[in-house]
Write a protein that holds these residues in place. Structure first.
Motif, short mmCIF file in Angstrom:
data_model
loop_
_atom_site.label_atom_id
_atom_site.label_comp_id
_atom_site.label_asym_id
_atom_site.label_seq_id
_atom_site.Cartn_x
_atom_site.Cartn_y
_atom_site.Cartn_z
N GLN A 57 0.70 -1.26 0.18
CA GLN A 57 0.33 0.08 -0.10
C GLN A 57 1.22 1.38 -0.01
N ALA A 58 1.94 1.63 0.81
CA ALA A 58 2.93 2.29 0.42
C ALA A 58 3.05 2.69 -0.62
N LEU A 59 3.82 1.39 -0.74
CA LEU A 59 4.36 1.34 -2.13
C LEU A 59 3.99 2.20 -3.21
N VAL A 60 2.00 1.54 -3.60
CA VAL A 60 1.40 2.00 -4.30
C VAL A 60 1.12 3.70 -4.48
N GLN A 61 0.34 3.76 -3.19
CA GLN A 61 0.48 5.05 -2.58
C GLN A 61 1.81 6.47 -3.18
N SER A 62 2.75 6.28 -2.86
CA SER A 62 4.40 6.07 -2.62
C SER A 62 3.97 7.20 -4.66
N VAL A 63 3.87 6.46 -5.61
CA VAL A 63 3.42 5.89 -7.05
C VAL A 63 2.36 6.79 -6.88
N LEU A 64 1.11 6.60 -7.11
CA LEU A 64 0.01 7.58 -7.11
C LEU A 64 0.27 9.62 -7.08
N TRP A 65 1.34 9.07 -5.42
CA TRP A 65 1.91 10.80 -4.95
C TRP A 65 2.96 11.71 -6.40
N THR A 66 3.52 10.64 -7.42
CA THR A 66 4.39 11.02 -7.72
C THR A 66 4.30 11.32 -8.47
N ALA A 67 3.00 10.53 -9.80
CA ALA A 67 2.80 10.40 -10.56
C ALA A 67 1.55 11.52 -10.61
N ILE A 68 0.61 12.30 -9.77
CA ILE A 68 -0.23 13.12 -9.75
C ILE A 68 0.63 14.25 -9.73
N LEU A 69 1.81 14.25 -9.08
CA LEU A 69 2.99 15.59 -8.83
C LEU A 69 3.42 15.86 -11.10
N GLY A 70 3.64 14.49 -11.10
CA GLY A 70 4.48 14.70 -12.03
C GLY A 70 3.42 15.17 -13.16
N ILE A 71 1.90 14.87 -13.55
CA ILE A 71 1.11 15.62 -13.76
C ILE A 71 1.30 16.62 -14.22
N VAL A 72 1.16 17.53 -12.52
CA VAL A 72 1.05 18.96 -12.48
C VAL A 72 2.61 19.46 -13.22
N LEU A 73 2.87 19.37 -12.80
CA LEU A 73 4.32 19.52 -13.26
C LEU A 73 4.36 19.73 -15.00
N ALA A 74 3.50 18.06 -15.78
CA ALA A 74 3.86 18.25 -16.64
C ALA A 74 2.92 19.54 -17.69
N ILE A 75 1.74 19.56 -16.83
CA ILE A 75 0.49 20.95 -16.96
C ILE A 75 1.01 22.15 -16.89
N VAL A 76 2.01 22.26 -15.87
CA VAL A 76 2.55 23.34 -15.68
C VAL A 76 3.44 24.04 -16.95
N ILE A 77 4.33 23.05 -17.01
CA ILE A 77 5.53 22.85 -17.90
C ILE A 77 4.95 22.99 -19.82
N SER A 78 4.10 22.09 -20.12
CA SER A 78 3.99 22.20 -21.48
C SER A 78 2.60 24.07 -21.32
N LEU A 79 2.08 24.79 -20.81
CA LEU A 79 1.49 25.61 -21.04
C LEU A 79 2.64 26.72 -21.01
N PHE A 80 3.89 26.15 -20.53
CA PHE A 80 4.72 27.69 -20.18
C PHE A 80 5.35 27.32 -21.61
#
Length: 357
Positions: A57-80
């Motif tokens: 569960q800890a591993l899956v949650q860490s990966v999911l949070w990493t993915a969410i942060l990655g998507i947010v970062l991708a959105i910001v970078i893509s807009l820029f």
């Protein structure tokens, strides 16, 4: 957010988010598979089931949070990135729209040395050419109006005087009106020729021709006018020279040069025409013993409506377009033309055409 900016931003966000989601799902499935495989192979049950579940569960949650942060970062970078890419294009569109409304002085800012910078340079060059053409159009309109105004004003005053009985319609006064009409006719003819030569659809009918024969023909056709004015027309005929040219357009060049030479050569003067061969070129020169042209004026004589002596040229019936037509016809043949002159001694116009085209 709309248009190209929106499409680029959505494409970048979609690609980055898709890669992250696929990587995340793959990692979670692989992790779950290997933990289950480990548990089934651990015959001695040395690991605790509770620990395994919590670890997963800890591993899956860490990966999911990493993915969410990655998507947010991708959105910001893509807009820029999308904004940086589309900003020059949006500015260019704005400049193009202003140009379409008549603001031909508008220019786009160019940064860098990439394809977008090349596009910006091309747009600015287009704006410069449009501005130049607009200035030429205004100048030509003003020049045409100026050229038409003088003969029309003369005709109007003569006609009014004769209608009101101030003048009798004598042969001399009618001849003066006829001369003004002829001046208008020549001007319209020259304008038609210039328009034809400058047309994008203008094409030469190139054939192998005998240059000496064509020059001799036009000299014979001009002899009567020269004899009437008392000017000698001499032709230095050399060996027969063949060249690829448009016979009709070549004739227009000769007619313009011979008529110009006659115009500015006083009675008792002479005009020499010579045909020479130089390497892969054939050169034709027309030299007169006329009034000549000031050295300061030589660089302008091929410009339309330019006259070194406006009053004298108008009196002789010139429109200021003849040499412009000659230059464009010579260049259409792939040739060159130059003019040499001395005040009071005469003028020489020489043009060279390639022997084969």
């Amino acid at each position: 957010m709309k248009g190209l900016y929106a499409r680029i931003a959505i494409a970048c966000i979609g690609i980055a988010s898709g890669v992250l989601l696929i990587s995340t799902i793959t990692f979670i499935l692989e992790t779950h598979y290997h933990l289950k495989l480990y548990q089934s192979q651990d015959m001695n049950m040395t690991s605790l089931p509770t620990f395994d579940t919590h670890f997963e569960q800890a591993l899956v949650q860490s990966v999911l949070w990493t993915a969410i942060l990655g998507i947010v970062l991708a959105i910001v970078i893509s807009l820029f990135v999308a904004k940086r890419i589309t900003a020059p294009l949006i500015q260019m569109r704005s400049v193009a729209e202003r140009m379409a409304k008549g603001e031909l002085t508008s220019r786009t800012k160019v940064n860098g040395k990439d394809e977008l910078a090349d596009l910006g340079h091309s747009l600015n060059y287009l704006a410069e050419q449009l501005l130049l053409q607009e200035q030429l159009r205004k100048t030509m309109t003003a020049d045409v109006a100026h050229e038409l105004r003088t003969p029309l004003a003369t005709l109007k005053s003569h006609m009014e005087a004769m209608i009101e009985g101030v003048w009798d319609p004598t042969a001399k006064r009618l001849e003066s009106c006829f001369e003004e009409i002829e001046r208008l006719r020549f001007l319209v003819g020259d304008l038609e020729q210039l328009t034809e030569v400058e047309s994008p659809n203008f094409r030469l009918n190139i054939k192998e021709e005998n240059v000496n024969s064509i020059v001799h023909h036009h000299i014979e056709a001009s002899q009567a006018a020269y004899e009437k004015k008392g000017v000698r027309l001499l032709f230095h005929d050399g060996v027969n020279i063949q060249a690829s040219l448009d016979k009709l357009r070549f004739g227009q060049i000769m007619v313009n040069l011979l008529s110009n030479a006659l115009k500015f050569t006083p009675e008792g003067g002479k005009v020499n025409v010579a045909v020479t061969e130089q390497a892969q070129k054939v050169c034709i020169s027309v030299s007169d013993t006329g009034i000549g042209i000031d050295e300061k004026e030589l660089s302008f004589v091929f410009e339309r409506f330019y006259r070194a002596d406006k009053s004298r040229d108008r009196k002789s019936g010139g429109s200021g377009i003849g040499l412009t037509i000659v230059k464009k016809l010579v260049e259409a043949h792939g040739g060159t033309i130059e003019i040499r002159s001395q005040m009071g001694k005469g003028t020489t116009v020489e043009f060279c055409l390639p022997k084969s085209k």
